[in-house]
Write a protein that holds these residues in place. Structure first.
Motif, PDB file in Angstrom:
ATOM      1  N   THR A  82       0.850  -1.184   0.000  1.00 18.76           N
ATOM      2  CA  THR A  82       0.000   0.000   0.000  1.00 18.76           C
ATOM      3  C   THR A  82       0.887   1.235   0.000  1.00 18.76           C
ATOM      4  OG1 THR A  82      -0.129  -0.074   2.408  1.00 18.76           O
ATOM      5  CG2 THR A  82      -1.939  -1.072   1.198  1.00 18.76           C
ATOM      6  N   LYS A  83       0.330   2.339  -0.427  1.00 18.23           N
ATOM      7  CA  LYS A  83       1.040   3.614  -0.419  1.00 18.23           C
ATOM      8  C   LYS A  83       0.313   4.564   0.517  1.00 18.23           C
ATOM      9  CE  LYS A  83       3.911   6.838  -1.912  1.00 18.23           C
ATOM     10  NZ  LYS A  83       5.351   6.821  -1.608  1.00 18.23           N
ATOM     11  N   VAL A  84       1.064   5.171   1.443  1.00 18.27           N
ATOM     12  CA  VAL A  84       0.479   6.092   2.418  1.00 18.27           C
ATOM     13  C   VAL A  84       0.836   7.528   2.035  1.00 18.27           C
ATOM     14  CG1 VAL A  84       0.424   6.800   4.838  1.00 18.27           C
ATOM     15  CG2 VAL A  84       0.563   4.360   4.248  1.00 18.27           C
ATOM     16  N   TYR A  85      -0.187   8.358   1.986  1.00 16.71           N
ATOM     17  CA  TYR A  85      -0.011   9.788   1.730  1.00 16.71           C
ATOM     18  C   TYR A  85      -0.498  10.557   2.953  1.00 16.71           C
ATOM     19  CZ  TYR A  85       0.314   8.375  -3.204  1.00 16.71           C
ATOM     20  OH  TYR A  85       0.677   7.785  -4.385  1.00 16.71           O
ATOM     21  N   LYS A  86       0.065  11.733   3.167  1.00 15.80           N
ATOM     22  CA  LYS A  86      -0.365  12.592   4.277  1.00 15.80           C
ATOM     23  C   LYS A  86      -0.615  13.992   3.759  1.00 15.80           C
ATOM     24  CE  LYS A  86       2.011   9.806   7.729  1.00 15.80           C
ATOM     25  NZ  LYS A  86       3.007   9.732   8.812  1.00 15.80           N
ATOM     26  N   VAL A  87      -1.611  14.639   4.330  1.00 12.66           N
ATOM     27  CA  VAL A  87      -1.979  15.974   3.874  1.00 12.66           C
ATOM     28  C   VAL A  87      -2.418  16.824   5.067  1.00 12.66           C
ATOM     29  CG1 VAL A  87      -4.413  15.386   3.430  1.00 12.66           C
ATOM     30  CG2 VAL A  87      -3.320  17.217   2.119  1.00 12.66           C
ATOM     31  N   LYS A  88      -2.140  18.111   4.990  1.00 17.34           N
ATOM     32  CA  LYS A  88      -2.554  19.040   6.038  1.00 17.34           C
ATOM     33  C   LYS A  88      -4.054  19.310   5.940  1.00 17.34           C
ATOM     34  CE  LYS A  88       1.518  19.835   7.856  1.00 17.34           C
ATOM     35  NZ  LYS A  88       1.841  19.454   9.256  1.00 17.34           N
ATOM     36  N   ASP A  89      -4.612  19.823   7.025  1.00 21.12           N
ATOM     37  CA  ASP A  89      -6.051  20.090   7.072  1.00 21.12           C
ATOM     38  C   ASP A  89      -6.385  21.410   6.388  1.00 21.12           C
ATOM     39  OD1 ASP A  89      -7.036  17.809   8.346  1.00 21.12           O
ATOM     40  OD2 ASP A  89      -6.481  18.560  10.313  1.00 21.12           O
ATOM     41  N   ASN A  90      -6.345  21.415   5.064  1.00 20.18           N
ATOM     42  CA  ASN A  90      -6.901  22.552   4.324  1.00 20.18           C
ATOM     43  C   ASN A  90      -7.451  22.046   2.999  1.00 20.18           C
ATOM     44  OD1 ASN A  90      -4.975  23.272   1.977  1.00 20.18           O
ATOM     45  ND2 ASN A  90      -3.580  23.103   3.747  1.00 20.18           N
TER      46      ASN A  90
END
Length: 390
Positions: free
Chosen positions: A211-219
């Motif tokens: 699997t590939k994990v991505y992360k993003v800020k809350d906007n």
């Protein structure tokens, strides 16, 4: 907000099988067969000895002349007389007119003859041609899971390639400004991010090992941009957090802005109410709650069957068990409850720590006990339904 049964039906209706591919048998572990397979040969392809011993024509005699040897891999047209035997080894070709093999432990032998001390019944210790499977007989029906034993069986039949359903490519998108990668120093106001590693582990239990994990800020802008690329590359997208109704929950708006069709949003259950399920072309999207116990609960109830359906499994849901309840339960919520529980052969016990943020009891639970939304109470000793998760 929809009922659990309605949500399950929508997930099943929209999670179609993946395309098929031809792959080597040795790389097929964990895949689901997309064709019915037929044996190209008889197995065994000839009569084999099941023991190290001596092949002979069964009679009342106990003494036989040894006229030859048959090792595994040999083939000869030896024809025995009634007073003759052949030294033979496990898996070796049995002479045409021999009908019995006596194991060597039951024989007194010298250089040229044997004396059978314990006569076996006629036809003993011979594997007949096609005994395991006959030529053109069904080896496996379509939708069979390929296990290590299945790979071995296919190999012994000389089958080197099979057609299977592709495994879906799965991405996990984690949202949340408060999250810190485990192993790093934890600043005040932050928490360690656990949902991605938890979901990766859960996916591995059904054969999704990459699997590939991505992360993003809350906007909203960043979430829209991240999802645009992810939706183009993956067959299933799991999103952790940002799906409730808070000021910093942008996931639903970002999904809709990227052309994801909403199939349902919010389920009448506890935990795990705020969940979005949608699709874009052939990509399925599950926006799961950020609270870990809610996220894992919804994985087992909705994501698990969807991915198994895409992989080609016939039975896609967790099995259901019935046990006697050790303690009474009250349900005043009007929602379906999924309670972390421990069951044994006869009973089930509800664990403490049922809050949606708590994984400590989830970590020792072996089941989720179901309390339907129209049931206000369950008595001690009453039969209840649970889903094993171990």
């Amino acid at each position: 907000m929809i009922k659990v049964s309605e949500a399950l039906a929508i997930v099943a209706e929209n999670s179609s099988n993946m395309p098929v591919q031809r792959i080597p048998v040795r790389k097929a572990l964990g895949y689901i067969l997309a064709e019915t397979l037929y044996s190209p040969i008889d197995m065994p392809p000839f009569r084999q000895s099941a023991m190290d011993g001596y092949a002979f024509i069964h009679s009342e005699k106990h003494q036989y002349d040894v006229i030859s040897t048959s090792q595994a891999g040999d083939h000869s047209n030896i024809k025995l007389n009634e007073n003759e035997a052949v030294r033979i080894f496990t898996g070796a070709f049995v002479p045409k007119n021999a009908d019995t093999v006596v194991m060597q432990e039951h024989v007194l032998a010298n250089k040229d003859s044997i004396l059978i001390a314990a006569m076996p019944p006629q036809f003993s210790n011979i594997r007949n041609k096609g005994e395991q499977i006959a030529k053109e007989e069904v080896v496996f029906e379509a939708n069979t899971l390929i296990t290590p034993a299945a790979i071995g069986f296919l190999a012994c039949l000389g089958i080197t390639e099979i057609t299977v359903y592709k495994k879906p490519k799965v991405a996990i998108l984690v949202t949340g400004n408060e999250l810190v990668k485990p192993g790093k120093k934890l600043p005040k106001g932050k928490i360690y991010e656990s949902n991605s590693v938890m979901l990766e582990a859960a996916l591995q239990t059904i054969g999704i090992n990459k699997t590939k994990v991505y992360k993003v800020k809350d906007n909203l802008k960043a979430t829209k941009k991240a999802l645009k690329g992810i939706l183009e590359k993956y067959d299933v997208v799991l999103i952790s957090g940002g799906i409730s109704v808070g000021d910093y929950d942008f996931v639903k708006d970002a999904l809709l802005a990227n052309g994801v069709e909403e199939l349902f949003y919010k389920i009448n259950q506890k935990p795990g109410k705020p969940m979005f399920f949608g699709s874009k072309k052939d990509t399925l999207v599950f926006a799961l709650p950020g609270n870990p116990a809610s996220s894992l609960t919804n994985f087992y109830i909705y994501v698990y069957p969807a991915i198994k359906n895409r992989m080609g499994f016939s039975d896609i849901h967790l099995p259901k068990l019935v046990r006697k309840l050790n303690d009474p339960i009250t349900n005043t919520t009007g929602k379906t409850l999924f309670l972390k529980a421990l069951y044994d052969e006869t009973n089930v016990t509800i664990l403490d720590g049922q809050a949606s943020s708590m994984l400590n009891t989830f970590a020792i639970a072996n089941s989720l006990l179901i309390v339907p939304d129209d049931v206000e109470g369950l008595k001690k000793g009453q039969l209840v339904t649970l889903l094993p998760i171990n």
